[in-house]
Design a protein around this motif. Structure first.
Motif, PDB file in Angstrom:
ATOM      1  N   PHE A 170     162.710  94.370  95.023  1.00 45.98           N
ATOM      2  CA  PHE A 170     163.096  94.814  96.374  1.00 45.98           C
ATOM      3  C   PHE A 170     162.116  94.886  97.313  1.00 45.98           C
ATOM      4  CE2 PHE A 170     164.230  98.770  98.972  1.00 45.98           C
ATOM      5  CZ  PHE A 170     165.287  98.098  99.781  1.00 45.98           C
ATOM      6  N   ILE A 171     162.577  94.395  98.625  1.00 49.63           N
ATOM      7  CA  ILE A 171     161.545  94.309  99.776  1.00 49.63           C
ATOM      8  C   ILE A 171     162.433  94.756 101.110  1.00 49.63           C
ATOM      9  CG2 ILE A 171     160.168  92.902 101.332  1.00 49.63           C
ATOM     10  CD1 ILE A 171     159.631  91.137  98.978  1.00 49.63           C
ATOM     11  N   VAL A 172     161.750  95.696 101.676  1.00 47.37           N
ATOM     12  CA  VAL A 172     162.465  96.099 103.169  1.00 47.37           C
ATOM     13  C   VAL A 172     161.591  95.094 104.306  1.00 47.37           C
ATOM     14  CG1 VAL A 172     162.588  98.024 104.653  1.00 47.37           C
ATOM     15  CG2 VAL A 172     163.022  98.532 102.421  1.00 47.37           C
ATOM     16  N   CYS A 173     162.401  94.466 104.797  1.00 47.14           N
ATOM     17  CA  CYS A 173     161.875  93.651 105.857  1.00 47.14           C
ATOM     18  C   CYS A 173     162.475  94.177 107.367  1.00 47.14           C
ATOM     19  CB  CYS A 173     162.756  92.354 105.787  1.00 47.14           C
ATOM     20  SG  CYS A 173     162.747  91.421 104.158  1.00 47.14           S
ATOM     21  N   MET A 192     162.020  82.874 103.762  1.00 44.33           N
ATOM     22  CA  MET A 192     162.329  84.385 103.129  1.00 44.33           C
ATOM     23  C   MET A 192     163.591  83.992 102.271  1.00 44.33           C
ATOM     24  SD  MET A 192     161.626  87.238 105.997  1.00 44.33           S
ATOM     25  CE  MET A 192     162.176  88.451 104.797  1.00 44.33           C
ATOM     26  N   MET A 193     164.659  83.081 102.694  1.00 41.12           N
ATOM     27  CA  MET A 193     165.671  82.832 102.182  1.00 41.12           C
ATOM     28  C   MET A 193     165.418  81.903 100.773  1.00 41.12           C
ATOM     29  SD  MET A 193     168.130  82.212 105.090  1.00 41.12           S
ATOM     30  CE  MET A 193     169.697  81.701 104.169  1.00 41.12           C
ATOM     31  N   GLU A 194     164.619  81.169 100.748  1.00 36.44           N
ATOM     32  CA  GLU A 194     163.984  80.384  99.839  1.00 36.44           C
ATOM     33  C   GLU A 194     163.116  81.061  98.490  1.00 36.44           C
ATOM     34  OE1 GLU A 194     161.162  77.312 101.216  1.00 36.44           O
ATOM     35  OE2 GLU A 194     162.889  76.409 102.785  1.00 36.44           O
ATOM     36  N   LEU A 195     162.453  82.085  99.086  1.00 32.20           N
ATOM     37  CA  LEU A 195     161.786  83.009  98.150  1.00 32.20           C
ATOM     38  C   LEU A 195     162.742  83.822  97.551  1.00 32.20           C
ATOM     39  CD1 LEU A 195     158.698  84.126 100.156  1.00 32.20           C
ATOM     40  CD2 LEU A 195     158.717  82.646  98.526  1.00 32.20           C
ATOM     41  N   GLN A 196     163.910  84.325  98.186  1.00 35.65           N
ATOM     42  CA  GLN A 196     164.931  85.084  97.497  1.00 35.65           C
ATOM     43  C   GLN A 196     165.584  84.358  96.318  1.00 35.65           C
ATOM     44  OE1 GLN A 196     168.226  86.251 100.032  1.00 35.65           O
ATOM     45  NE2 GLN A 196     168.182  88.237  99.059  1.00 35.65           N
ATOM     46  N   GLU A 197     165.939  82.965  96.596  1.00 34.35           N
ATOM     47  CA  GLU A 197     166.608  82.143  95.660  1.00 34.35           C
ATOM     48  C   GLU A 197     165.664  81.966  94.574  1.00 34.35           C
ATOM     49  OE1 GLU A 197     168.941  77.838  95.300  1.00 34.35           O
ATOM     50  OE2 GLU A 197     168.483  78.590  97.408  1.00 34.35           O
ATOM     51  N   GLU A 198     164.237  81.668  94.585  1.00 36.25           N
ATOM     52  CA  GLU A 198     163.542  81.342  93.645  1.00 36.25           C
ATOM     53  C   GLU A 198     163.222  82.582  92.810  1.00 36.25           C
ATOM     54  OE1 GLU A 198     159.882  79.704  95.477  1.00 36.25           O
ATOM     55  OE2 GLU A 198     161.211  77.983  96.332  1.00 36.25           O
ATOM     56  N   ARG A 199     163.016  83.543  93.570  1.00 41.36           N
ATOM     57  CA  ARG A 199     162.492  84.975  92.380  1.00 41.36           C
ATOM     58  C   ARG A 199     163.444  85.816  92.416  1.00 41.36           C
ATOM     59  NH1 ARG A 199     156.571  85.944  93.733  1.00 41.36           N
ATOM     60  NH2 ARG A 199     155.720  84.007  94.179  1.00 41.36           N
ATOM     61  N   GLY A 200     164.699  85.764  92.983  1.00 36.92           N
ATOM     62  CA  GLY A 200     166.024  86.793  92.686  1.00 36.92           C
ATOM     63  C   GLY A 200     165.527  88.056  93.481  1.00 36.92           C
ATOM     64  N   LEU A 201     165.086  87.997  94.657  1.00 40.69           N
ATOM     65  CA  LEU A 201     164.737  89.246  95.310  1.00 40.69           C
ATOM     66  C   LEU A 201     165.838  89.792  95.910  1.00 40.69           C
ATOM     67  CD1 LEU A 201     161.433  87.718  97.472  1.00 40.69           C
ATOM     68  CD2 LEU A 201     161.427  89.190  95.150  1.00 40.69           C
ATOM     69  N   THR A 202     165.748  91.092  96.189  1.00 41.29           N
ATOM     70  CA  THR A 202     166.731  91.806  96.924  1.00 41.29           C
ATOM     71  C   THR A 202     166.323  92.388  98.309  1.00 41.29           C
ATOM     72  OG1 THR A 202     167.803  92.652  94.833  1.00 41.29           O
ATOM     73  CG2 THR A 202     168.360  93.956  96.870  1.00 41.29           C
ATOM     74  N   TYR A 203     166.790  92.081  99.318  1.00 42.06           N
ATOM     75  CA  TYR A 203     166.357  92.525 100.590  1.00 42.06           C
ATOM     76  C   TYR A 203     167.145  93.451 101.453  1.00 42.06           C
ATOM     77  CZ  TYR A 203     163.519  88.014 100.658  1.00 42.06           C
ATOM     78  OH  TYR A 203     162.761  87.051 100.581  1.00 42.06           O
ATOM     79  N   MET A 204     166.507  94.433 102.047  1.00 39.74           N
ATOM     80  CA  MET A 204     167.188  95.171 103.261  1.00 39.74           C
ATOM     81  C   MET A 204     166.513  94.581 104.512  1.00 39.74           C
ATOM     82  SD  MET A 204     167.154  99.205 103.836  1.00 39.74           S
ATOM     83  CE  MET A 204     167.654  99.976 105.213  1.00 39.74           C
ATOM     84  N   PHE A 205     167.433  93.900 105.187  1.00 42.30           N
ATOM     85  CA  PHE A 205     166.745  93.429 106.368  1.00 42.30           C
ATOM     86  C   PHE A 205     167.105  93.867 107.623  1.00 42.30           C
ATOM     87  CE2 PHE A 205     166.267  89.940 109.618  1.00 42.30           C
ATOM     88  CZ  PHE A 205     165.307  89.263 109.168  1.00 42.30           C
ATOM     89  N   ILE A 206     166.291  94.725 108.341  1.00 41.15           N
ATOM     90  CA  ILE A 206     166.307  95.268 109.518  1.00 41.15           C
ATOM     91  C   ILE A 206     165.840  94.757 110.754  1.00 41.15           C
ATOM     92  CG2 ILE A 206     165.455  97.500 110.740  1.00 41.15           C
ATOM     93  CD1 ILE A 206     164.570  98.535 107.966  1.00 41.15           C
TER      94      ILE A 206
END
Length: 323
Positions: A170-173, A192-206
């Motif tokens: 989980f990453i707060v952006c 950031m979208m590529e990293l999310q797809e590759e690593r299965g990341l969960t974002y809170m994008f402020i």
């Protein structure tokens, strides 16, 4: 079983001031599904960044719960939170201020590993750093340079690499592209979208940029003076905004075609309500063109108006508890 990685329940963060108690975050309920992005939007000073920091416990919440995989991390002690830091990270808004000017790029990226002691072998650390630099698009020739020698885009890539080195989920952006040129913004967002797809990341994008949040978010939460006034899937929010404040925000987005110049723009009038010891009722009431008497009688809860579309407004007061 819930697929939510992050949940908050009645989360509050208050600050004591000489004039009273400032309600920076006031009873926020939200959830972010694993591998998804929740965009958080609103005017400057609405509590977006404070909310992100409270979820990570960079600021200790005043009340409420923060659930990570169903467990309330606000009950964790210092040792347990050190372990949680490996799973939750933050990318800061300002790539100029968030990097230590006395440390090299190599030292900045490796610092979290040394603090959390996830890798102790020096060669393994070096390998991890070079891999991450390749991943975020930083040439290895910059490994021993200092932040002031790099442009804003490269600095923000360093901030992303630092957040990724512990392999978090989980990453707060926190407005990670607002300080960058438009062309660089697109590059960072795509990364950031590529990293999310590759690593299965969960974002809170402020962010305060609605065009940016539409591009990257699965769901959007709209905040006003510490409270969430509307939450819905991204496409649904843009196609069918309900809260008068959300409508005004969307109406303010600049349109690229000249024909839109003839269309009238909704201007939010009135004074912003003070967040210090606020009175009961909707905090947007003083500026709302559709305000009614009942808007100022009591605090409004976020209720489901249609499936997965929540709003806190007296214009939509039907009971959808059956859903």
């Amino acid at each position: 079983m819930s697929t939510a990685l992050i949940q908050t329940r009645n989360l509050k963060k208050y600050f004591k001031t000489p004039k009273g108690t400032l309600h920076a975050v006031d009873g926020v309920d939200l959830e972010i599904k694993k591998g998804h992005t929740l965009g958080v939007v609103g005017e400057s000073g609405c509590g977006k960044s404070t909310l992100g920091r409270a979820i990570l416990r960079l600021l200790e919440p005043t009340d409420g719960e923060v659930l990570y995989d169903g467990k309330n991390i606000l009950n964790y002690d210092k040792k347990e939170m050190i372990d949680m830091r490996k799973r939750m990270q933050i990318i800061f808004q300002d790539p100029y201020a968030s990097l230590n000017p006395r440390m090299t790029i190599n030292e900045i990226i490796t610092e979290p590993v040394k603090v959390c002691r996830t890798i102790t072998n020096k060669k393994e650390i070096e390998k991890k750093v070079t891999e991450l630099m390749d991943t975020v698009g930083i040439a290895q020739r910059f490994i021993n340079t200092y932040p002031h020698e790099l442009d804003g885009g490269r600095r923000q890539r360093i901030g992303i690499a630092r957040a990724l080195i512990l392999d978090p989920m989980f990453i707060v952006c926190d407005e990670p592209v607002s300080a960058l040129d438009v062309s660089i913004q697109a590059q960072i967002l795509n990364l950031m979208m590529e990293l999310q797809e590759e690593r299965g990341l969960t974002y809170m994008f402020i962010t305060h940029d609605l065009s940016v949040v539409k591009h990257i978010s699965d769901e959007i939460a709209v905040m006003y003076l510490g409270q969430c006034v509307e939450r819905a899937p991204s496409e649904e929010l843009f196609n069918n905004p309900l809260h008068p404040y959300t409508k005004a925000l969307l109406n303010a987005i600049p349109a690229p075609d000249l024909s839109s110049r003839s269309k009238s723009k909704t201007v939010i009038k009135g004074e912003v309500t003070s967040p210090i010891d606020p009175k009961p009722g909707c905090r947007f009431a003083a500026r709302c063109p559709e305000v009614k008497a009942e808007c100022t009688l009591q605090n409004l809860e976020l209720k489901e108006n249609s499936r997965n579309h929540f709003v806190a407004c007296t214009l939509y007061n039907r009971d959808y508890s059956m859903y």
